[in-house]
Design a protein around this motif. Structure first.
Motif, mmCIF file in Angstrom:
data_model
loop_
_atom_site.group_PDB
_atom_site.id
_atom_site.type_symbol
_atom_site.label_atom_id
_atom_site.label_comp_id
_atom_site.label_asym_id
_atom_site.label_seq_id
_atom_site.Cartn_x
_atom_site.Cartn_y
_atom_site.Cartn_z
ATOM 1 N N GLU A 135 0.873 -1.151 -0.147
ATOM 2 C CA GLU A 135 -0.077 -0.043 0.188
ATOM 3 C C GLU A 135 0.540 1.143 0.138
ATOM 4 O OE1 GLU A 135 -1.029 0.772 4.779
ATOM 5 O OE2 GLU A 135 -2.209 -0.702 3.475
ATOM 6 N N ARG A 136 0.091 2.364 -0.426
ATOM 7 C CA ARG A 136 1.016 3.560 -0.395
ATOM 8 C C ARG A 136 1.117 4.175 1.009
ATOM 9 N NH1 ARG A 136 1.404 5.847 -5.817
ATOM 10 N NH2 ARG A 136 2.956 7.450 -4.359
ATOM 11 N N ALA A 137 2.133 4.798 1.135
ATOM 12 C CA ALA A 137 2.541 5.541 2.518
ATOM 13 C C ALA A 137 2.667 6.870 2.104
ATOM 14 C CB ALA A 137 3.940 4.854 2.890
ATOM 15 N N ASP A 138 1.652 7.645 2.903
ATOM 16 C CA ASP A 138 1.548 9.256 2.419
ATOM 17 C C ASP A 138 2.241 9.982 3.495
ATOM 18 O OD1 ASP A 138 -0.117 8.544 0.337
ATOM 19 O OD2 ASP A 138 -1.821 8.702 1.845
ATOM 20 N N GLY A 139 2.809 11.116 2.946
ATOM 21 C CA GLY A 139 3.701 12.122 3.721
ATOM 22 C C GLY A 139 4.979 11.997 4.022
ATOM 23 N N GLU A 173 9.034 11.364 -2.136
ATOM 24 C CA GLU A 173 8.313 11.730 -3.227
ATOM 25 C C GLU A 173 7.335 10.445 -3.354
ATOM 26 O OE1 GLU A 173 11.050 11.898 -6.543
ATOM 27 O OE2 GLU A 173 11.982 13.492 -5.940
ATOM 28 N N ARG A 174 7.711 9.172 -3.270
ATOM 29 C CA ARG A 174 6.796 8.152 -3.205
ATOM 30 C C ARG A 174 7.416 7.004 -2.260
ATOM 31 N NH1 ARG A 174 7.930 7.884 -8.767
ATOM 32 N NH2 ARG A 174 8.755 5.642 -8.739
ATOM 33 N N HIS A 207 6.066 3.200 -0.162
ATOM 34 C CA HIS A 207 5.179 1.838 -0.325
ATOM 35 C C HIS A 207 5.477 1.325 1.032
ATOM 36 C CE1 HIS A 207 4.409 2.642 -4.392
ATOM 37 N NE2 HIS A 207 5.738 2.165 -4.832
ATOM 38 N N ASP A 233 3.129 4.297 12.227
ATOM 39 C CA ASP A 233 3.436 5.413 12.087
ATOM 40 C C ASP A 233 4.787 6.009 12.715
ATOM 41 O OD1 ASP A 233 0.921 6.130 11.010
ATOM 42 O OD2 ASP A 233 0.000 6.468 12.651
ATOM 43 N N ARG A 250 11.363 9.764 8.392
ATOM 44 C CA ARG A 250 11.389 11.114 8.099
ATOM 45 C C ARG A 250 12.603 11.994 8.603
ATOM 46 N NH1 ARG A 250 6.472 12.177 9.644
ATOM 47 N NH2 ARG A 250 5.473 11.825 7.784
#
Length: 241
Positions: free
Chosen positions: A161-165, A168-169, A171, A224, A231
């Motif tokens: 699934e995509r991981a947001d935030g 650039e991209r 997963h 999270d 990040r």
């Protein structure tokens, strides 16, 4: 007997025409200078080659500048010092057994870190691996999506699934009971990062086989935490060493 003037005008050797220059003689003006000639063809060819070389050099310079644009990212000579993962550690316990490695090459820098997070005992330790790739000559975005998809000859049944935030991209490979391992892959310009968190092993059973503790939901609850620590790692990798 034939004299020299007659020999010059003979059929076998034509006499000079008016305006011709005889070696050592004078031209029409009588001052000994050769008449002006048209520009030689090879000069045009040389000029074209020099212009083409200038265009090629300009293109090469532009490519070199593009290829070396690392968007602030640097090599990590000890990824375990950069990958602190204090958020995940706050949930799972003390970090121990950290090992790091690095391989610097002209086109690609690779760094790796692995450690355990254990707050209760040996059998409850989660294993974490962090991999950092810094592409210095190629664009990793072309193959990122395909290479980060779980692969096995018969398929392993895990979803992605995509991981947001972040980046650039990004997963996230969702763990299952058969594969209790969560994997976060992030692409950000020339940088690729992968963080994998594996569930603990339980002690060997009577047959001597190690059995994975199947707790995929507990792993997904750490999603999270992993994203936030990654990040922060990316921010440190854009700071001077």
């Amino acid at each position: 007997m034939i004299s020299e003037p007659e020999l010059l005008g003979a059929a076998g050797v034509p006499a000079p025409r008016a305006g011709d220059t005889v070696a050592g003689g004078a031209g029409p003006s009588g001052d000994g200078r050769r008449p002006a000639r048209s520009r030689r063809p090879w000069l045009w060819a040389l000029g074209g080659a020099m212009a083409a070389s200038a265009v090629w050099a300009g293109g090469l310079h532009a490519y070199a500048n593009r290829a070396t644009d690392l968007q602030g990212y640097r090599v990590s000579r000890n990824l375990c010092l950069d990958a602190r993962f204090t958020v995940l550690g706050g949930a799972l316990g003390v970090r121990k057994g950290a090992t790091a490695s690095v391989d610097e090459q002209p086109a690609l820098d690779r760094a790796h870190c692995s450690f355990e997070l254990d707050g209760r005992g040996k059998d409850d330790a989660y294993h974490v691996t962090v991999t950092y790739l810094l592409h210095k000559e190629t664009d990793p975005g072309v193959e990122f999506d395909a290479l980060r998809r779980p692969y096995a000859p018969d398929g392993d049944g895990r979803a992605i699934e995509r991981a947001d935030g972040i980046g650039e991209r990004a997963h996230l490979v969702v763990p299952t009971e058969a594969f209790p391992r969560m994997e976060l892959s992030v692409l950000d310009g020339p940088a690729e990062l992968e963080v994998a968190v594996s569930a603990p092993f339980v002690p060997a059973d009577e047959d001597g086989d190690e059995v994975l503790l199947p707790d995929p939901e507990a792993l997904m609850a750490l999603k999270d935490h992993v994203i936030e620590d990654t990040r922060r790692l990316m921010a440190r990798l854009r700071q001077p060493a």
